[in-house]
Design an enzyme around this catalytic site. Structure first.
Site, mmCIF file in Angstrom:
data_model
loop_
_atom_site.group_PDB
_atom_site.id
_atom_site.type_symbol
_atom_site.label_atom_id
_atom_site.label_comp_id
_atom_site.label_asym_id
_atom_site.label_seq_id
_atom_site.Cartn_x
_atom_site.Cartn_y
_atom_site.Cartn_z
ATOM 1 N N LEU A 51 -24.022 91.616 24.293
ATOM 2 C CA LEU A 51 -22.757 91.536 25.743
ATOM 3 C C LEU A 51 -23.930 91.508 26.650
ATOM 4 O O LEU A 51 -22.492 91.466 27.526
ATOM 5 C CB LEU A 51 -21.901 93.134 25.143
ATOM 6 C CG LEU A 51 -21.106 92.430 24.024
ATOM 7 C CD1 LEU A 51 -20.039 93.058 24.171
ATOM 8 C CD2 LEU A 51 -19.700 91.193 24.142
ATOM 9 N N ASN A 53 -24.777 88.869 28.601
ATOM 10 C CA ASN A 53 -24.177 87.350 29.364
ATOM 11 C C ASN A 53 -22.881 87.079 28.506
ATOM 12 O O ASN A 53 -22.533 85.647 29.508
ATOM 13 C CB ASN A 53 -25.235 86.165 29.461
ATOM 14 C CG ASN A 53 -26.251 86.493 30.333
ATOM 15 O OD1 ASN A 53 -26.251 87.579 31.148
ATOM 16 N ND2 ASN A 53 -27.418 86.025 29.980
ATOM 17 N N SER A 142 -32.306 72.343 24.117
ATOM 18 C CA SER A 142 -31.923 71.911 24.672
ATOM 19 C C SER A 142 -32.256 70.525 25.451
ATOM 20 O O SER A 142 -33.419 70.770 24.923
ATOM 21 C CB SER A 142 -31.788 72.419 25.792
ATOM 22 O OG SER A 142 -31.156 72.510 27.048
ATOM 23 N N TYR A 165 -37.916 79.249 30.772
ATOM 24 C CA TYR A 165 -36.224 78.938 29.558
ATOM 25 C C TYR A 165 -36.680 77.922 28.929
ATOM 26 O O TYR A 165 -36.299 77.646 27.479
ATOM 27 C CB TYR A 165 -35.133 78.084 30.207
ATOM 28 C CG TYR A 165 -34.027 77.633 29.527
ATOM 29 C CD1 TYR A 165 -33.208 78.672 29.054
ATOM 30 C CD2 TYR A 165 -33.390 76.924 29.933
ATOM 31 C CE1 TYR A 165 -32.271 78.208 28.423
ATOM 32 C CE2 TYR A 165 -32.886 76.519 29.416
ATOM 33 C CZ TYR A 165 -32.241 76.916 28.177
ATOM 34 O OH TYR A 165 -30.925 76.225 27.338
ATOM 35 N N LYS A 169 -37.351 77.353 24.490
ATOM 36 C CA LYS A 169 -36.730 76.370 23.735
ATOM 37 C C LYS A 169 -37.107 74.956 22.810
ATOM 38 O O LYS A 169 -37.595 75.433 21.760
ATOM 39 C CB LYS A 169 -35.186 75.540 24.264
ATOM 40 C CG LYS A 169 -34.523 76.600 24.336
ATOM 41 C CD LYS A 169 -33.736 76.802 23.652
ATOM 42 C CE LYS A 169 -31.973 77.361 24.435
ATOM 43 N NZ LYS A 169 -31.527 77.599 22.955
ATOM 44 N N ASN A 214 -24.362 78.849 37.161
ATOM 45 C CA ASN A 214 -25.482 77.651 37.253
ATOM 46 C C ASN A 214 -25.281 75.710 37.090
ATOM 47 O O ASN A 214 -26.522 75.590 36.756
ATOM 48 C CB ASN A 214 -27.102 78.453 36.481
ATOM 49 C CG ASN A 214 -27.593 80.197 35.679
ATOM 50 O OD1 ASN A 214 -27.861 80.122 37.505
ATOM 51 N ND2 ASN A 214 -26.932 80.962 35.364
ATOM 52 N N ARG A 309 -32.295 69.101 45.257
ATOM 53 C CA ARG A 309 -33.375 69.609 44.823
ATOM 54 C C ARG A 309 -34.566 69.138 44.168
ATOM 55 O O ARG A 309 -34.653 68.307 43.116
ATOM 56 C CB ARG A 309 -33.016 70.325 43.192
ATOM 57 C CG ARG A 309 -31.613 71.372 43.577
ATOM 58 C CD ARG A 309 -31.274 72.297 42.585
ATOM 59 N NE ARG A 309 -30.476 71.638 41.496
ATOM 60 C CZ ARG A 309 -28.962 71.528 40.979
ATOM 61 N NH1 ARG A 309 -28.840 72.806 40.792
ATOM 62 N NH2 ARG A 309 -28.768 70.908 39.601
#
Length: 360
Positions: A51, A53, A142, A165, A169, A214, A309
């Site tokens: 829990l 997030n 991802s 991140y 993955k 995000n 960005r």
């Protein structure tokens, strides 16, 4: 999809009746939608989530949608002893592994936390599966594992990440491939997602970001309900039809159904590791998404164009033809359904699962 269509699509429900599936991170956005689809398809489902997030308030809503209480275990995957105990006490036939930290910016600021959490947690789950004879795993990966590429991305495109991140993955994919080779009776599916959006048509569950979103769509949704003043559009001089970045968006219910197709595929296999993209193959720009959301909500979305960005590409879309060829999956819901379902969720739940300011 109606129940009979689901049964036809996912095969005879009796084949899944006895199968007990653990969803790690099952209280989260994609996990909760997949729990609904699994239950509707005749699987027995349990949730393991710390829990961090997500919200426990999703659980009664899942019961409301499915008519069944889903067993919930508040367990941190980094607690090896607790994970082992759970697998010892429950008989799981398969695992869908969603759990993990997932914010790109946060991973750049806190790389060690991301590597420790995502890798250690996955290793604990694999060790528990191996020890207790659970031999089917679907992993939530991802499209961030791919190197920057503006052509439609199929599974053979070169891999390489730009943030911790993504590297977690990538590394977990390597671990799973090696594990499957060393354990030939294990069947593993790696699913590389593009950009999940939308919500269950009931408006009872949906994306509930903790802190600033995000991703584009939660930002747009929060502007629409008055939680944020305006959307920042990062660059409008890309080589796209309106100059803003084009991405491949997928309805979260299509994504959830993709997990079930992959899981059903694993139950027909005698071992091995399979990799598939889950995306629509269609690209929409930032302004396409804004316009579609304005039409769905009847609200004007204020936005301002700001600098690009660093590292953003003009276009990123999936080639998901392999998933269709291998297990008959393709997206069924379009941009209108994505935006209408997202607005239905956000307008009914402006602050997600939490009460707004000024409430008890």
């Amino acid at each position: 999809l109606k129940q009979d269509t689901l049964s036809l699509w996912f095969g005879d429900k009796s084949a899944s009746m006895a199968k007990h599936i653990l969803c790690t991170g099952g209280a989260g956005y994609i996990g909760s939608h997949t729990v609904v689809k699994l239950t509707e398809s005749g699987f027995k489902v349990s949730i393991m989530d710390n829990l961090l997030n997500s919200s426990e308030k999703v659980l009664p809503r899942l019961q409301e949608l499915t008519g069944k209480e889903t067993p919930f275990f508040k367990t941190d995957m980094c607690d090896a002893e607790a994970v082992d105990k759970l697998f010892a006490e429950q008989k799981f036939d398969g695992v869908i592994h969603f759990a993990g930290l997932k914010a790109v910016g946060e991973s750049v600021a806190k790389p060690l936390w991301y590597y420790e959490n995502n890798l250690t947690g996955t290793l604990n789950i694999l060790k528990a599966m191996e020890k207790h004879g659970c031999k089917r795993l679907v992993f939530s990966s991802s499209a961030t594992v791919y190197r920057p590429c503006e052509e439609p991305i199929d599974e053979s495109k070169p891999l390489g990440c730009t943030n911790p991140y993504g590297w977690t993955k990538f590394m977990i994919e390597q671990i799973l491939a090696g594990f499957a080779t060393a354990n030939p009776s294990f069947s593993i599916s790696i699913l590389r997602y593009f950009n999940p959006v939308g919500a269950h048509p009931s408006g009872r569950i949906g994306e509930n970001p903790h802190g600033p979103p995000n991703n584009l769509m939660p930002f747009v949704q929060q502007v629409a309900v008055g939680r944020r003043e305006c959307l920042s559009v990062f660059g409008n001089d890309y080589a796209t039809h309106d100059g803003t970045g084009v991405r491949d968006y997928i309805h979260v219910d299509d994504l959830a159904e993709g997990h079930i197709c992959a899981l059903q595929k694993l139950f027909t296999m005698d071992g091995g590791c399979i990799i598939h993209n889950l995306g629509s193959g269609t690209g929409y720009s930032v302004l396409d998404m804004v316009k579609a959301f304005e039409e769905a909500s009847g609200k004007k979305i204020a936005y301002k164009v700001v600098e690009r960005r660093a590292g953003d590409l003009g276009t990123v879309i999936a080639d998901a033809s392999k998933a269709k060829a291998d297990f008959g999956w393709q997206t069924k819901r379009g941009l209108k359904e994505m935006c209408e379902s997202a607005w239905n969720w956000q307008s009914k739940n402006p602050y997600g699962y939490e009460d707004g300011p000024g409430k008890d």
